[in-house]
Write a protein that holds these residues in place. Structure first.
Motif, PDB file in Angstrom:
ATOM      1  N   ASP A  57      49.922  40.959  53.613  1.00 49.08           N
ATOM      2  CA  ASP A  57      51.093  40.675  52.785  1.00 49.08           C
ATOM      3  C   ASP A  57      50.715  40.544  51.314  1.00 49.08           C
ATOM      4  OD1 ASP A  57      52.488  40.801  55.107  1.00 49.08           O
ATOM      5  OD2 ASP A  57      52.903  38.656  55.262  1.00 49.08           O
ATOM      6  N   LEU A  58      49.559  39.998  51.069  1.00 49.97           N
ATOM      7  CA  LEU A  58      49.063  39.937  49.688  1.00 49.97           C
ATOM      8  C   LEU A  58      48.856  41.340  49.122  1.00 49.97           C
ATOM      9  CD1 LEU A  58      46.225  37.318  49.229  1.00 49.97           C
ATOM     10  CD2 LEU A  58      48.262  37.596  47.822  1.00 49.97           C
ATOM     11  N   LYS A  59      48.250  42.189  49.936  1.00 44.47           N
ATOM     12  CA  LYS A  59      48.008  43.557  49.479  1.00 44.47           C
ATOM     13  C   LYS A  59      49.320  44.288  49.206  1.00 44.47           C
ATOM     14  CE  LYS A  59      43.685  44.265  52.047  1.00 44.47           C
ATOM     15  NZ  LYS A  59      43.067  45.084  53.118  1.00 44.47           N
ATOM     16  N   ALA A  60      50.317  44.009  50.015  1.00 39.24           N
ATOM     17  CA  ALA A  60      51.607  44.667  49.809  1.00 39.24           C
ATOM     18  C   ALA A  60      52.194  44.266  48.456  1.00 39.24           C
ATOM     19  CB  ALA A  60      52.559  44.301  50.945  1.00 39.24           C
ATOM     20  N   VAL A  61      52.040  43.007  48.096  1.00 40.26           N
ATOM     21  CA  VAL A  61      52.532  42.545  46.798  1.00 40.26           C
ATOM     22  C   VAL A  61      51.758  43.232  45.665  1.00 40.26           C
ATOM     23  CG1 VAL A  61      52.602  40.519  45.284  1.00 40.26           C
ATOM     24  CG2 VAL A  61      53.493  40.373  47.620  1.00 40.26           C
ATOM     25  N   ALA A  62      50.467  43.481  45.907  1.00 36.02           N
ATOM     26  CA  ALA A  62      49.637  44.131  44.890  1.00 36.02           C
ATOM     27  C   ALA A  62      49.768  45.644  44.935  1.00 36.02           C
ATOM     28  CB  ALA A  62      48.179  43.734  45.076  1.00 36.02           C
ATOM     29  N   ARG A  63      50.521  46.144  45.882  1.00 33.94           N
ATOM     30  CA  ARG A  63      50.730  47.584  46.050  1.00 33.94           C
ATOM     31  C   ARG A  63      49.406  48.321  46.191  1.00 33.94           C
ATOM     32  NH1 ARG A  63      56.429  47.936  46.627  1.00 33.94           N
ATOM     33  NH2 ARG A  63      56.704  49.767  45.286  1.00 33.94           N
ATOM     34  N   THR A  64      48.648  47.874  47.165  1.00 33.89           N
ATOM     35  CA  THR A  64      47.374  48.544  47.394  1.00 33.89           C
ATOM     36  C   THR A  64      47.049  48.605  48.875  1.00 33.89           C
ATOM     37  OG1 THR A  64      45.022  48.600  46.852  1.00 33.89           O
ATOM     38  CG2 THR A  64      45.976  46.422  47.182  1.00 33.89           C
ATOM     39  N   LYS A  65      46.375  49.658  49.259  1.00 36.03           N
ATOM     40  CA  LYS A  65      45.809  49.735  50.599  1.00 36.03           C
ATOM     41  C   LYS A  65      44.316  49.453  50.549  1.00 36.03           C
ATOM     42  CE  LYS A  65      49.220  53.012  52.433  1.00 36.03           C
ATOM     43  NZ  LYS A  65      50.130  51.883  52.704  1.00 36.03           N
ATOM     44  N   GLY A  66      43.870  48.987  49.408  1.00 38.50           N
ATOM     45  CA  GLY A  66      42.448  48.695  49.243  1.00 38.50           C
ATOM     46  C   GLY A  66      42.060  47.356  49.862  1.00 38.50           C
ATOM     47  N   HIS A  67      41.129  46.692  49.216  1.00 35.18           N
ATOM     48  CA  HIS A  67      40.573  45.471  49.757  1.00 35.18           C
ATOM     49  C   HIS A  67      41.045  44.247  48.959  1.00 35.18           C
ATOM     50  CE1 HIS A  67      37.977  48.345  51.738  1.00 35.18           C
ATOM     51  NE2 HIS A  67      37.672  48.851  50.539  1.00 35.18           N
ATOM     52  N   ALA A  68      41.066  43.108  49.614  1.00 32.85           N
ATOM     53  CA  ALA A  68      41.448  41.877  48.923  1.00 32.85           C
ATOM     54  C   ALA A  68      40.424  40.803  49.212  1.00 32.85           C
ATOM     55  CB  ALA A  68      42.826  41.411  49.388  1.00 32.85           C
ATOM     56  N   ALA A  69      39.995  40.125  48.175  1.00 37.00           N
ATOM     57  CA  ALA A  69      39.117  38.960  48.336  1.00 37.00           C
ATOM     58  C   ALA A  69      39.826  37.757  47.742  1.00 37.00           C
ATOM     59  CB  ALA A  69      37.785  39.192  47.624  1.00 37.00           C
ATOM     60  N   ILE A  70      39.885  36.694  48.541  1.00 33.58           N
ATOM     61  CA  ILE A  70      40.540  35.459  48.094  1.00 33.58           C
ATOM     62  C   ILE A  70      39.461  34.464  47.676  1.00 33.58           C
ATOM     63  CG2 ILE A  70      42.080  33.567  48.784  1.00 33.58           C
ATOM     64  CD1 ILE A  70      43.225  35.389  50.937  1.00 33.58           C
ATOM     65  N   TYR A  71      39.634  33.875  46.536  1.00 34.76           N
ATOM     66  CA  TYR A  71      38.672  32.878  46.047  1.00 34.76           C
ATOM     67  C   TYR A  71      39.342  31.527  45.832  1.00 34.76           C
ATOM     68  CZ  TYR A  71      35.610  36.822  45.182  1.00 34.76           C
ATOM     69  OH  TYR A  71      34.834  37.934  45.351  1.00 34.76           O
ATOM     70  N   ILE A  72      38.646  30.480  46.181  1.00 30.89           N
ATOM     71  CA  ILE A  72      39.061  29.159  45.717  1.00 30.89           C
ATOM     72  C   ILE A  72      38.597  29.094  44.276  1.00 30.89           C
ATOM     73  CG2 ILE A  72      38.995  26.675  46.104  1.00 30.89           C
ATOM     74  CD1 ILE A  72      37.998  27.231  48.919  1.00 30.89           C
ATOM     75  N   ALA A  73      39.508  29.267  43.367  1.00 28.23           N
ATOM     76  CA  ALA A  73      39.150  29.378  41.946  1.00 28.23           C
ATOM     77  C   ALA A  73      40.448  29.505  41.163  1.00 28.23           C
ATOM     78  CB  ALA A  73      38.291  30.612  41.704  1.00 28.23           C
ATOM     79  N   ASN A  74      40.366  29.320  39.868  1.00 26.00           N
ATOM     80  CA  ASN A  74      41.507  29.668  39.022  1.00 26.00           C
ATOM     81  C   ASN A  74      41.333  31.114  38.530  1.00 26.00           C
ATOM     82  OD1 ASN A  74      39.525  29.389  37.076  1.00 26.00           O
ATOM     83  ND2 ASN A  74      40.253  27.375  36.392  1.00 26.00           N
ATOM     84  N   GLY A  75      42.151  31.505  37.577  1.00 22.76           N
ATOM     85  CA  GLY A  75      42.072  32.874  37.087  1.00 22.76           C
ATOM     86  C   GLY A  75      40.722  33.180  36.441  1.00 22.76           C
ATOM     87  N   HIS A  76      40.161  32.197  35.741  1.00 21.41           N
ATOM     88  CA  HIS A  76      38.842  32.418  35.131  1.00 21.41           C
ATOM     89  C   HIS A  76      37.796  32.672  36.213  1.00 21.41           C
ATOM     90  CE1 HIS A  76      40.883  30.860  31.612  1.00 21.41           C
ATOM     91  NE2 HIS A  76      39.806  30.987  30.866  1.00 21.41           N
ATOM     92  N   GLY A  77      37.940  31.977  37.337  1.00 22.06           N
ATOM     93  CA  GLY A  77      37.022  32.220  38.448  1.00 22.06           C
ATOM     94  C   GLY A  77      37.206  33.621  39.012  1.00 22.06           C
ATOM     95  N   ALA A  78      38.448  34.058  39.097  1.00 23.51           N
ATOM     96  CA  ALA A  78      38.693  35.415  39.594  1.00 23.51           C
ATOM     97  C   ALA A  78      38.126  36.451  38.634  1.00 23.51           C
ATOM     98  CB  ALA A  78      40.195  35.629  39.798  1.00 23.51           C
ATOM     99  N   TRP A  79      38.235  36.160  37.331  1.00 22.97           N
ATOM    100  CA  TRP A  79      37.586  37.036  36.339  1.00 22.97           C
ATOM    101  C   TRP A  79      36.098  37.188  36.644  1.00 22.97           C
ATOM    102  CZ3 TRP A  79      39.393  34.577  31.021  1.00 22.97           C
ATOM    103  CH2 TRP A  79      40.668  35.061  30.684  1.00 22.97           C
ATOM    104  N   GLU A  80      35.455  36.027  36.860  1.00 19.85           N
ATOM    105  CA  GLU A  80      34.004  36.069  37.074  1.00 19.85           C
ATOM    106  C   GLU A  80      33.670  36.773  38.385  1.00 19.85           C
ATOM    107  OE1 GLU A  80      31.636  32.978  35.447  1.00 19.85           O
ATOM    108  OE2 GLU A  80      30.403  32.816  37.251  1.00 19.85           O
ATOM    109  N   ALA A  81      34.517  36.552  39.388  1.00 23.03           N
ATOM    110  CA  ALA A  81      34.300  37.241  40.658  1.00 23.03           C
ATOM    111  C   ALA A  81      34.343  38.744  40.445  1.00 23.03           C
ATOM    112  CB  ALA A  81      35.354  36.809  41.669  1.00 23.03           C
ATOM    113  N   ALA A  82      35.371  39.203  39.742  1.00 23.05           N
ATOM    114  CA  ALA A  82      35.508  40.639  39.537  1.00 23.05           C
ATOM    115  C   ALA A  82      34.339  41.183  38.725  1.00 23.05           C
ATOM    116  CB  ALA A  82      36.827  40.931  38.830  1.00 23.05           C
TER     117      ALA A  82
END
Lengths: 397, 397, 397, 397
Positions: free
Chosen positions: C48-73
């Motif tokens: 369902d998350l991927k559907a919201v992002a309009r992707t058939k790719g991969h999703a990784a969920i992090y316990i983090a804020n947006g800055h943490g997601a930046w660093e993850a990426a």
């Protein structure tokens, strides 16, 4: 030191432990009271309530506590001057009797004491003597929360039938509904009174009166606007269900509680759970009593409520035990009620343990466990093997 | 039938039972993250956190779980190529080791097995051999949740001091903070890692790294933006506490949990409660084991965690017992972890019981009570008197 | 006097208003993290998350804020020494750039100022100059919350395709996901970063990284344990979804938020609502500006975010207005960010209004209404007919 | 499309919007009803309730809705055969009249229609004619929620005093308490009735009867057990406050609501807020009416309630507007009540807007804003400048 910091556990004979789901259901914005989600939901609520009461009769919902439901039932059944026979087995039958009396009924109360159920023979004698059928209602509690006695409701019906006595049979199931088996229609009960805060696992604030056509036909013209059960049972407009503004949040809470009963497997599954848990508690009480002062108020297990057990210790140990388990272990037990003058030294012997509603095996074992700790800490003698005996009953599940 | 319908009780080694007050504290509108109630509150949160950790050093709060806190601590202490000595007493020390390794550290792991604490003599030998002081950090867990062993942290410090070894002493207190006594400053710990969901009674989502000036001085330039503990510990702007958007709802939850610790009488009172409850559980485990297969993983009580106890039965009885108490009694125990290959028949011997956080006497006795029911129901032999033995420990309160 | 006593309304550019249903979903007991309700639920969450992002790719969920997601990426895409091209249109692209830099990347930043989107021609020039394909990633924000500009993501992809440049296209959708139309796969985005607290209506604490196979294939060996997206996207064990303990309560919150999006009619319906509400707000801003100092930061509506609008007044009126609507009317607007030195007199000109997430027509009209009151009260000139203009846009619904 | 997805806003004339703090206060475990937190809290609740009612007299709390409180007040003041003068200005005075009648009172109803307040001269004439003082009670509503008219209560007292008439003055403040200025003692009101779900911001389920010594002295012996106000106002035991089991969760809710009133600056501040917000709404209604069919039911602002405004459109536009703002904008307005036969075409002209309780400036402006959108969308003509006119009133804060 204290070992009470953790989830508090309220094991009084009502209100019972509120399920998280029920509290969540109340945590919502106020709904429209004229149309929409609330109105749609209530239509399905009433049939489910009746199913729990085992009746195809009528249901009236009141914003009220149990005392209010008592008054509702009384207002819809007796007129000033009517005679009412109350078969008292504890404080609550007596309490209901006062409500009738204040409405102008002439009361005939037979008191069976604090440790016995209704003696059907005595009830029969009284009813047989009423050859003129002045008695309009025979009133009893199914379970008296003060004594924890359980009365033989089908037996009462049999007495009335045997005598051909037309009085209404009116039963208080406040402490037994959704706990002890009760069959309103099959047992020939004409009026039944209940409330939200015990077996129905919903905060105090809703009272229920169930009644059959026979009772409906006898409604006196004196019934007041608020108590009149007719529009509540057969409303033309939504607000008539509740004689005015709906108890919005409580209704969503009750809906959730009824869903939980259904998910457990229905009311029979709920009854079976309560019976097993009660038997586990009694096994412990019995064992402790073998080596110490603890006694259950009702000696015969067949006469005991599955909702609450009234107990006695010696001296002031009832109060000491209650204080210890609350302060040291996080468990709140119920005070004795109606067994002695409130505030008297005698009153400190008694206590009660509620085991109704949203309660499962670990909760029950936890309550019993810290009671044993309390005995130990306070130097109150107790027989051995009580907790193992309870655990063995649980093991039958 | 099932006797599970009532409050579910999660007795796994974390997340622990969430207090109603903590959940209520999270049930609030999103706050402004630039000024106002949230900003005002956080200023007082950090000192209270440090008090629980018994340190006057620095605290960095991360939106992360314990693994994230591990990585934060590692990122701020080692550079690629640095040598790290891991003293492993179970799965979690090994897990932290992997985090260091992924950051490029050279790992030296001494494995003390699954039933023993760190052997200080072996640790001393390893450190003494490091004459060039290549080892930059000595890493251990205070409590390993998989084995439930407790390590001698002051003893480790004494070894380092004796040898004059400058390595940082880094301790994982994820499962022990606010449960087992821990004195960061008095014990000479340089870096300590913890998380919200165990003794701190807050949902998973916050990790903490506490560090002293010595550790701060050694921070490598390779620390990443998100893990860099400096701005989190000494923020110029509010958002720097959290390296970006604040974890708003968790912070209010943590505030409430810290208030509850204060109201209980402070961290010493919390420690004392956990010790007593752990001893009560062990008394039961000991008694059961006298007449059956149950064994605690750590034989010596002085080496056992107060947060969790790892246990074993025979055959597949660990898993059978877990299933029984969950399905029949509403209690969820923890699986064995790291004791056998996951999914292997051997793994079904093991289970763990968490007894940390928002737990009091009746909860503990309830868990023990239904375990005894499970033994009985499943035909697993057990020694007598276990529940009474536990009740007697509780009675000392 | 104050007219603020009522529901507070937080109209900052995130966190956004939390729906009651989402808060209720977090108000629950801690779940088992090894099996049961949580584990079952998460399996359905990711699609369902991927559907919201309009992707058939991969999703990784992090316990983090947006800055943490930046660093993850960043950690999963670049190695020390890699070159990264950042196309900056405000503070947040710059912020992400710092995260890359701290990981050792060589940064090439093109700054398009605070009032303009990316100039694709300049981007093309820069990329065309990179004949050696040293640039490994092209980094931009979809919406910059500081300037409220919206960038042309498909246009960026077209530039890369035209040049045959193999750099990864990495887009920050933290402020736009579930607000502004975004098509990860159709637009050829390789890596997308988002967070929970804006369009996804869930408290801050979850970060998301979506990535395609091309990005996956380039993962450097330097990705740290916590940021490594591989086990999170393709876990063998449940805990690997979250690199350790699951963020239990946030996951139930996110589940509820995704259900709400589905119930609204899916992501297109959500986009359409945000567009209409944004246009209503702009109609008012436009009208006010005709007779006073108010100006939107981005002049061209086609370049404006639907999530937030950055505005300016004159003198210190931005701050005065924010204070007035909060103290008098219960509305909290956002501060200007990145437009002037924090704390400088100039900074008091700016403010922002968030209009993202759980927001409907009466909320938007309420915010606009009291802004007009604020102008009136503070003597700030404003053009007429603004509220009617907004109401007319709403009327198109 | 719909722009309704966001916070629903219930602007009916009760129940009003429930504050998050109040809902949180109800989200708690069941308390002991014999001692502890609940019992301690209630002792302080009653004085605070009286302060809001501006009386030093007595307060009785009922588990009931407003209709129940009506019956409570009636039961404690009249006996069968007593004469009661009802001064009716809408549906609710008529409703209370029915309650009295069902208790056996002889009713004299003067109907002042649906758009006018009580004509004091006519009231005086009726009372002057009662030379034998058969009229035991003069009954009126302060605010009639159906017509939104406000009656001159001190004027009524003056009439009684002038005539030396001993009848009790009984006022329904269900819709006005904690909204419109009301001074029970200063205005010489003998009995006042209220409920929880309007100005007191607590879910429906509590009714209140305030009474002075004069009323207490006249209590008939016919008062029923449940309605008897004496033990509720002067309880010997805690349960007598509520005639049985306490409404546990509602009481904590009410406590929170009273705290919020105190924090706002006391009841005068609450009154002032409601007046300003009502005037803002009226400014918009007035302006719209200049160019279209909208009319307020009560022409004279001095006679209008601050809690609710009754309005009319033409044709079926009342219902069309209500439907539009609910479906498109998330705002629920109230139906017209008592203005036309329910279900008749005529009834579709009317609607009401509640503006009571937990309401602030942005909420009010939001409601007005989307009403203007509704006019626009439905092609209902409306005068210009309405929203600006409302915003200017708000600006006076």
């Amino acid at each position: 030191m204290t070992l009470s910091h953790g989830r508090p556990y309220l094991a009084i004979p009502g209100p019972s432990v509120m399920p998280d789901r029920v509290l969540n259901a109340m945590h919502r914005a106020a709904p429209n009271i004229y149309e929409g989600a609330l109105v749609d939901m209530v239509a399905g609520l009433v049939p489910d309530l009746k199913a729990v009461a085992r009746t195809k009769g009528h249901a009236a919902i009141y914003i009220a506590n149990g005392h209010g439901a008592w008054e509702a039932a009384a207002s819809n059944t007796v007129r000033p001057g009517d005679k009412v026979l109350v078969l008292s087995t504890g404080r609550f039958a007596t309490g209901w009797s006062e409500v009738f009396a204040r409405l102008g009924a002439r009361m005939q109360v037979i008191d069976f004491g604090k440790q016995s159920p209704i003696d059907l023979a005595r009830a029969e004698t009284a009813l047989a003597a009423d050859t003129g059928h002045e008695i309009k209602a025979v009133v009893a509690v199914h379970i008296d929360t003060s004594t924890s006695v359980k009365n033989d409701v089908p037996g009462l019906r049999a007495v009335l039938d045997k005598l051909g006595h037309p009085a209404l049979l009116m039963i208080d199931c406040i402490a037994s509904l959704a706990v002890d088996p009760f069959e309103m229609d099959a047992w020939g009960v004409d009026v039944m009174v209940a409330a939200s805060q015990k077996g129905l696992m919903t905060p105090p604030g809703l009272g229920f009166v169930f009644f059959n056509d026979k009772a409906a036909a006898r409604q006196p013209e004196t019934a007041s606007f608020y108590w009149d059960w007719t529009p509540r049972a057969k409303p033309d407009f939504f607000y008539q269900y509740f004689g005015g503004t709906a108890p919005t949040h409580h209704l969503f809470a009750l809906r959730e509680a009824l869903d939980m009963i259904a998910e457990e497997g229905g009311i029979e599954a709920v009854w079976a759970r309560h019976e097993k848990l009660a038997r586990a508690a009694w096994a412990a009480f019995e064992a402790w009593g073998q080596g110490g002062p603890l006694e259950m108020n009702i000696a015969d297990p067949a006469l005991r409520s599955h909702a609450v057990t009234a107990l006695r210790l010696d001296g002031d140990n009832g109060t000491r035990l209650r204080r210890w388990v609350e302060e040291k272990a996080g468990l709140t037990l119920g005070i004795g009620l109606g067994m002695a003058e409130p505030g008297s030294p005698e009153a400190d012997r008694f206590f009660r343990m509620g085991h109704m509603g949203h309660i499962n095996a670990h909760m029950l074992m936890g309550a019993l466990g810290v009671i044993e700790s309390g005995f130990e800490a306070l130097g109150i003698p107790y027989g051995p093997g009580a907790l193992n005996a309870a655990a063995k009953v649980i093991a039958e599940a």
